[in-house]
Design an enzyme around this catalytic site. Structure first.
Site, mmCIF file in Angstrom:
data_model
loop_
_atom_site.group_PDB
_atom_site.id
_atom_site.type_symbol
_atom_site.label_atom_id
_atom_site.label_comp_id
_atom_site.label_asym_id
_atom_site.label_seq_id
_atom_site.Cartn_x
_atom_site.Cartn_y
_atom_site.Cartn_z
ATOM 1 C CD GLN A 107 -1.399 6.901 1.938
ATOM 2 O OE1 GLN A 107 -0.363 6.244 1.828
ATOM 3 N NE2 GLN A 107 -1.620 7.989 1.246
ATOM 4 C CG ASP A 110 -5.537 -3.977 2.708
ATOM 5 O OD1 ASP A 110 -5.348 -4.066 3.939
ATOM 6 O OD2 ASP A 110 -4.650 -3.579 1.923
ATOM 7 C CG HIS A 125 -7.396 7.038 1.765
ATOM 8 N ND1 HIS A 125 -6.273 6.854 1.000
ATOM 9 C CD2 HIS A 125 -7.394 8.344 2.120
ATOM 10 C CE1 HIS A 125 -5.613 8.005 0.906
ATOM 11 N NE2 HIS A 125 -6.257 8.925 1.582
ATOM 12 C CB CYS A 152 -29.751 1.403 3.767
ATOM 13 S SG CYS A 152 -29.076 1.942 5.357
ATOM 14 N N GLY A 192 5.616 2.032 2.510
ATOM 15 C CA GLY A 192 4.929 1.627 1.293
ATOM 16 C C GLY A 192 3.991 2.664 0.721
ATOM 17 C CB SER A 194 3.332 6.814 -4.155
ATOM 18 O OG SER A 194 2.118 7.461 -3.811
ATOM 19 C CG LEU A 219 10.169 -2.089 -3.991
ATOM 20 C CD1 LEU A 219 10.733 -3.338 -3.301
ATOM 21 C CD2 LEU A 219 9.047 -2.501 -4.939
ATOM 22 C CD GLU A 220 10.759 2.224 -6.949
ATOM 23 O OE1 GLU A 220 9.859 2.790 -7.563
ATOM 24 O OE2 GLU A 220 11.489 1.352 -7.454
ATOM 25 C CB ALA A 236 6.638 -4.168 2.846
HETATM 26 ZN ZN ZN Z 1 -29.536 4.220 5.099
#
Ligand code: ZN
Length: 250
Positions: A107, A110, A125, A152, A192, A194, A219-220, A236
């Site tokens: 998800q 990064d 995502h 673009c 990790g 929710s 974590l929990e 983690a």
């Molecule tokens: Zn374009």
């Protein structure tokens, strides 16, 4: 040990660990938090400072595209200073050393899984380090800021570039591929997350229906913790390498 290891499952028996043929790992913000990236939903997370309706919805983008671009430009420049942590490294190790298939569905927008060496990776995502042209649909690797007049590289038009991330109200990417992996999974591990973000929260139910063993590393206890056969709670960078070691040592 500074954290609690708990398990509700008899599957801890070592002999069951070695034979998984198709492992699906779902990762969320809790995996990257120890790399210094802010989580979104936690107390003090990004959604306590910004209204997601302003910066992470198509309507917010239509209303004030400059604000949205700036929000993601900040995230993109912050990303230059973060590194994958031991949990990302452990999952890349699992992918490379496990005899069966391992796919990571993340998800996270990064690029820390890739930085750690992951190859079989699905960004449901989207990706912070990519730009999408809303006009022609072209995607481009992107490290610079995106501005209202950014051109673009594919169609040559300006005014249509946006971060290649899935906003609230938009359909996550690669859902068909993810469903295929879940139907083949014999082990589903959620790390990790929710547990309250659909459709990802439904993945555990889907994997269970298909007979997979299900494990939460978090974590929990998450809101969806009761859906998992086995739960291991702690940071983690501690619980993920330990769990991968267990899987690989059989
Ligand atoms: Zn374009």
């Amino acid at each position: 040990m500074p954290y609690a290891l708990r398990s509700s499952s008899k599957a801890l028996i070592a002999g069951l660990m070695a034979n998984y043929q198709h492992i699906v790992v779902l990762t969320g913000a809790g995996l990257s938090a120890e790399s210094g990236l802010s989580t979104f939903r936690d107390k003090g997370g990004i959604w306590s400072k910004y209204d997601y309706r302003d910066v992470a919805t198509p309507e917010g983008f239509a209303r004030d595209p400059g604000l949205v671009l700036d929000f993601y430009n900040q995230r993109r420049s912050a990303h230059a200073n973060v590194r994958p942590n031991g949990a990302h490294a452990a999952l890349a190790r699992l992918e490379h050393e496990h005899a069966g298939d391992v796919v990571v569905v993340t998800q996270n927008i990064d690029a820390l899984h890739e930085a750690a060496g992951a190859q079989n990776l699905i960004h449901m995502h989207g990706e912070l380090m990519k730009a999408l042209c809303a006009r022609c649909g072209a995607r481009h690797a992107w490290v610079e800021d995106i501005a209202l007049d950014t051109r673009c590289p594919a169609c040559g038009k300006t005014g249509s570039m946006r971060p290649d991330v899935v906003w609230f109200g938009e359909m996550p990417y690669h859902m068909q591929r993810i469903a295929e992996h879940l139907s083949a999974a014999d082990l589903f591990v959620s790390i990790g997350t929710s547990g309250n973000v659909y459709p990802a929260a439904a993945f555990v139910a889907e994997a269970r229906l298909n007979g997979a063993h299900t494990v939460e590393l978090n974590l929990e206890p998450s809101e969806g913790a009761s859906l998992f056969a086995e739960k291991i709670h702690g940071p983690a960078t501690q619980v993920v390498p330990a769990y991968v070691e267990r899987l690989l040592s059989g």
